[in-house]
Design an enzyme around this catalytic site. Structure first.
Site, PDB file in Angstrom:
ATOM      1  N   HIS A 182      24.081   0.009  -3.029  1.00 56.99           N
ATOM      2  CA  HIS A 182      23.117   1.056  -3.397  1.00 56.99           C
ATOM      3  C   HIS A 182      23.251   2.185  -2.364  1.00 56.99           C
ATOM      4  CE1 HIS A 182      19.595   3.030  -4.909  1.00 56.99           C
ATOM      5  NE2 HIS A 182      18.941   2.881  -3.774  1.00 56.99           N
ATOM      6  N   ASP A 191      19.988   2.459 -10.310  1.00 55.72           N
ATOM      7  CA  ASP A 191      21.248   3.194 -10.505  1.00 55.72           C
ATOM      8  C   ASP A 191      21.754   3.000 -11.940  1.00 55.72           C
ATOM      9  OD1 ASP A 191      21.240   3.841  -7.664  1.00 55.72           O
ATOM     10  OD2 ASP A 191      21.651   1.704  -7.410  1.00 55.72           O
ATOM     11  N   ALA A 217       0.822  -1.214   0.000  1.00 59.03           N
ATOM     12  CA  ALA A 217       0.000   0.000   0.000  1.00 59.03           C
ATOM     13  C   ALA A 217       0.858   1.266   0.000  1.00 59.03           C
ATOM     14  CB  ALA A 217      -0.934   0.000   1.203  1.00 59.03           C
TER      15      ALA A 217
HETATM   16  P1  NAD Z   1       6.323   4.123   1.586  1.00 58.73           P
HETATM   17  O1  NAD Z   1       6.500   4.633   2.964  1.00 58.73           O
HETATM   18  O2  NAD Z   1       5.486   4.882   0.632  1.00 58.73           O
HETATM   19  O3  NAD Z   1       5.715   2.658   1.648  1.00 58.73           O
HETATM   20  C1  NAD Z   1       6.282   1.657   2.428  1.00 58.73           C
HETATM   21  C2  NAD Z   1       5.174   0.723   2.835  1.00 58.73           C
HETATM   22  O4  NAD Z   1       5.773  -0.361   3.552  1.00 58.73           O
HETATM   23  C3  NAD Z   1       4.151   1.373   3.784  1.00 58.73           C
HETATM   24  O5  NAD Z   1       2.850   1.193   3.257  1.00 58.73           O
HETATM   25  C4  NAD Z   1       4.344   0.620   5.084  1.00 58.73           C
HETATM   26  O6  NAD Z   1       3.125   0.447   5.809  1.00 58.73           O
HETATM   27  C5  NAD Z   1       4.889  -0.710   4.590  1.00 58.73           C
HETATM   28  N1  NAD Z   1       5.628  -1.466   5.597  1.00 58.73           N
HETATM   29  C6  NAD Z   1       6.413  -0.992   6.602  1.00 58.73           C
HETATM   30  N2  NAD Z   1       6.873  -2.013   7.340  1.00 58.73           N
HETATM   31  C7  NAD Z   1       6.409  -3.149   6.787  1.00 58.73           C
HETATM   32  C8  NAD Z   1       6.518  -4.516   7.099  1.00 58.73           C
HETATM   33  N3  NAD Z   1       7.203  -4.929   8.165  1.00 58.73           N
HETATM   34  N4  NAD Z   1       5.885  -5.416   6.323  1.00 58.73           N
HETATM   35  C9  NAD Z   1       5.154  -5.010   5.263  1.00 58.73           C
HETATM   36  N5  NAD Z   1       4.994  -3.721   4.911  1.00 58.73           N
HETATM   37  C10 NAD Z   1       5.599  -2.799   5.678  1.00 58.73           C
HETATM   38  O7  NAD Z   1       7.797   3.869   1.008  1.00 58.73           O
HETATM   39  P2  NAD Z   1       8.211   3.627  -0.528  1.00 58.73           P
HETATM   40  O8  NAD Z   1       8.417   4.934  -1.195  1.00 58.73           O
HETATM   41  O9  NAD Z   1       7.298   2.638  -1.146  1.00 58.73           O
HETATM   42  O10 NAD Z   1       9.668   2.975  -0.306  1.00 58.73           O
HETATM   43  C11 NAD Z   1       9.829   1.693   0.273  1.00 58.73           C
HETATM   44  C12 NAD Z   1      11.290   1.387   0.486  1.00 58.73           C
HETATM   45  O11 NAD Z   1      11.983   1.309  -0.779  1.00 58.73           O
HETATM   46  C13 NAD Z   1      12.077   2.425   1.292  1.00 58.73           C
HETATM   47  O12 NAD Z   1      12.940   1.762   2.201  1.00 58.73           O
HETATM   48  C14 NAD Z   1      12.888   3.165   0.233  1.00 58.73           C
HETATM   49  O13 NAD Z   1      14.038   3.765   0.777  1.00 58.73           O
HETATM   50  C15 NAD Z   1      13.209   2.027  -0.700  1.00 58.73           C
HETATM   51  N6  NAD Z   1      13.640   2.388  -2.056  1.00 58.73           N
HETATM   52  C16 NAD Z   1      14.670   1.678  -2.604  1.00 58.73           C
HETATM   53  C17 NAD Z   1      15.121   1.965  -3.883  1.00 58.73           C
HETATM   54  C18 NAD Z   1      16.250   1.186  -4.502  1.00 58.73           C
HETATM   55  O14 NAD Z   1      16.732   1.598  -5.563  1.00 58.73           O
HETATM   56  N7  NAD Z   1      16.715   0.097  -3.934  1.00 58.73           N
HETATM   57  C19 NAD Z   1      14.496   2.992  -4.603  1.00 58.73           C
HETATM   58  C20 NAD Z   1      13.449   3.706  -4.027  1.00 58.73           C
HETATM   59  C21 NAD Z   1      13.025   3.400  -2.731  1.00 58.73           C
HETATM   60  C1  LMR Z   2      16.752   5.997  -4.496  1.00 59.58           C
HETATM   61  O1  LMR Z   2      17.889   5.735  -4.898  1.00 59.58           O
HETATM   62  O2  LMR Z   2      16.017   6.808  -5.084  1.00 59.58           O
HETATM   63  C2  LMR Z   2      16.200   5.290  -3.289  1.00 59.58           C
HETATM   64  O3  LMR Z   2      17.145   4.425  -2.731  1.00 59.58           O
HETATM   65  C3  LMR Z   2      15.628   6.229  -2.302  1.00 59.58           C
HETATM   66  C4  LMR Z   2      16.699   6.961  -1.540  1.00 59.58           C
HETATM   67  O4  LMR Z   2      16.606   6.964  -0.303  1.00 59.58           O
HETATM   68  O5  LMR Z   2      17.603   7.528  -2.157  1.00 59.58           O
END
Ligand code: NAD
Ligand code: LMR
Length: 325
Positions: free
Chosen positions: A187, A159, A13
Site C-alpha cells: 500500500h 486501492d 476516536a
Molecule cells: P486519526 O489521527 O484521525 O486517528 C488516529 C487515532 O489513533 C487517534 O484518535 C489516536 O489517538 C489513535 N492512536 C494513536 N496511537 C494509538 C495507539 N497506540 N493505540 C490506540 N490508538 C492510538 O487518523 P485516521 O485518519 O483515523 O488514520 C489512522 C491510520 O490509518 C493512519 O495511519 C492512516 O495513514 C491510515 N490509513 C490507512 C489507509 C489504508 O488504505 N491502509 C487508508 C487511510 C488511512
Molecule cells: C490512503 O491511501 O488514502 C491512506 O493510506 C492515507 C495516505 O496516507 O495516503
C-alpha cells in the site's frame, strides 16, 4: 439469536473510527443477524473523546450492539476478540510518504501484537489499516507467534476500490459492473493495480482500454490517490478507508462469493514473493473465511517488474524495522 462476537477497533476516536464504528454496529460487516460487543482502544489522553464516541454509539440504539468497552489497555481491548481493526496510529501529512510513518507508528504494533497474542482468540482475524500498513502488519504478526499467520492481513482494498472507481468513471458505467480488478504488493506508490483478468460488464478491461492508459494515467491515479486526497481535503482519507475496511473484513467473514479481492497477507511464496512478507495478492475467500490466493494468473514482463519492485520495497521496509520483529 447468534452469540455475540467481540470486535476490537484501535484508534476508535479518530477519523476512520468515527465512520467505521457505525458501519460495524449496523451489521454491514459481520451480518445483520450477528450481535457484537465493541472493544475500543485509544491512548490515555484521548479517552474523554472516546467516551463521547461511545455516548453517540449508545444514542444510535443499534440492536446488534450488546456492549461497548472503551479502554487504554490493549489487553482489555483484545480480550477474547474474534476480529480486530488495527487503525490507531498517525496519518501522514502531504509532504510525507507512508513509509516515513514507520518510526512513529511501527512500535505501536509491537505492543499490540503481543497483546493480541496473549488475549485474542486463536481464530482472530486482524486487519491492519494504520500506515505503513503492510509493514505494521508484519510487526504485529511477528509479535504474535501463537496466532496463525492466516489471521493477519493489511488493507489494500481501498486501492482496489479506487481502481474500480476509475475504470467505471472512464467507461461511464456503475462501479458494480467492474469485477476481478486487484492490486499487487505494498500500500504505497509502488503498488500495481492489475486488470489482467478484470472485466467491465463481463467484457475484459484490457480489450476496452488501451494499455497506454492502463499502465500510465490509470496506474498513477490509483497509486497516488492517497496523497491527492490529503492535498485536496487537508486530511487523510477516512470515510473511504472505513468503507474499504468494512469490505475487506466482510468478505473475510462472509466470503467473497467467487469474486477476486485484494488482501495483503503473509506470503507463502506465491508468485515468487518471499515467505512472510505482507504482500497484496489476488484472493478469493470461502464462505467459512478461508483465504485462497488465486494462482496461475498471467504475469507479463511489465507486471513482473512491478511485483519485483514491490518485493524490493517491502524487503527494505522489513530491514528498517528488524529491531521490532
Ligand atoms: P486519526 O489521527 O484521525 O486517528 C488516529 C487515532 O489513533 C487517534 O484518535 C489516536 O489517538 C489513535 N492512536 C494513536 N496511537 C494509538 C495507539 N497506540 N493505540 C490506540 N490508538 C492510538 O487518523 P485516521 O485518519 O483515523 O488514520 C489512522 C491510520 O490509518 C493512519 O495511519 C492512516 O495513514 C491510515 N490509513 C490507512 C489507509 C489504508 O488504505 N491502509 C487508508 C487511510 C488511512
Ligand atoms: C490512503 O491511501 O488514502 C491512506 O493510506 C492515507 C495516505 O496516507 O495516503
Amino acid at each position: 439469536m447468534k452469540a455475540p462476537i467481540r470486535v476490537a477497533v484501535t484508534g476508535a476516536a479518530g477519523n476512520i473510527g468515527y465512520c467505521l464504528l457505525w458501519r460495524i454496529a449496523s451489521g454491514d460487516c459481520f451480518g445483520h443477524d450477528q450481535p457484537i460487543i465493541l472493544q475500543l482502544l485509544e491512548i490515555t489522553p484521548v479517552l474523554e473523546r472516546l467516551q463521547g464516541v461511545i455516548m453517540e454509539l449508545e444514542d444510535s440504539a443499534f440492536s446488534l450492539v450488546h456492549d461497548i468497552i472503551g479502554t487504554d489497555d490493549a489487553n482489555v481491548a483484545f480480550n477474547d476478540c474474534d476480529a480486530i481493526f488495527l487503525v490507531g496510529s498517525r496519518p501522514r501529512s502531504k509532504d510525507m510518504d507512508r513509509s516515513d510513518l514507520v518510526a512513529a507508528n511501527g512500535p505501536i504494533f509491537v505492543g499490540q501484537g503481543k497483546a493480541i497474542n496473549a488475549n485474542a482468540k486463536k481464530s482472530v482475524r486482524v486487519i491492519t489499516v494504520g500506515n505503513p500498513c503492510n509493514t505494521n502488519c508484519l510487526i504485529a504478526n511477528a509479535n504474535a507467534p501463537e496466532i496463525p499467520n492466516s489471521g493477519f492481513s493489511a488493507m489494500t482494498r481501498l486501492d482496489q476500490n479506487r481502481a474500480g472507481g476509475q475504470l467505471a468513471k472512464k467507461a461511464g458505467v456503475p462501479v458494480a459492473t467492474v469485477e476481478d480488478v486487484f492490486v499487487w504488493g505494498n500500500h504505497s506508490n509502488t503498488m500495481y493495480p492489475d486488470v489482467v483478468v478484470g472485466k467491465i460488464g463481463g467484457e475484459s478491461v484490457s480489450g476496452r482500454f488501451d494499455s497506454e492508459w492502463i499502465r500510465g494515467e490509470f496506474l498513477t491515479t490509483v497509486a497516488t490517490r492517497g496523497k491527492a486526497i490529503i492535498v485536496a481535503r487537508g486530511a487523510s482519507s477516512a470515510a473511504s478507508a472505513a468503507s474499504a475496511s468494512i469490505d475487506h473484513m466482510r468478505d473475510w467473514w462472509q466470503g467473497s462469493s467467487g469474486r477476486i479481492v485484494s488482501m495483503a497477507i503473509p506470503s507463502e511464496g506465491w508468485y515468487g514473493v518471499p515467505k512472510g512478507l505482507i504482500f497484496s495478492f489476488p484472493c478469493r475467500v470461502s464462505a467459512d473465511g478461508v483465504i485462497t490466493v488465486v494462482e496461475g494468473l498471467p504475469v507479463d514482463a511489465f507486471a513482473q517488474a512491478k511485483i519485483d519492485a514491490n518485493i524490493a520495497e517491502l524487503e527494505s521496509e522489513k530491514a528498517a524495522v528488524s529491531g521490532l520483529l
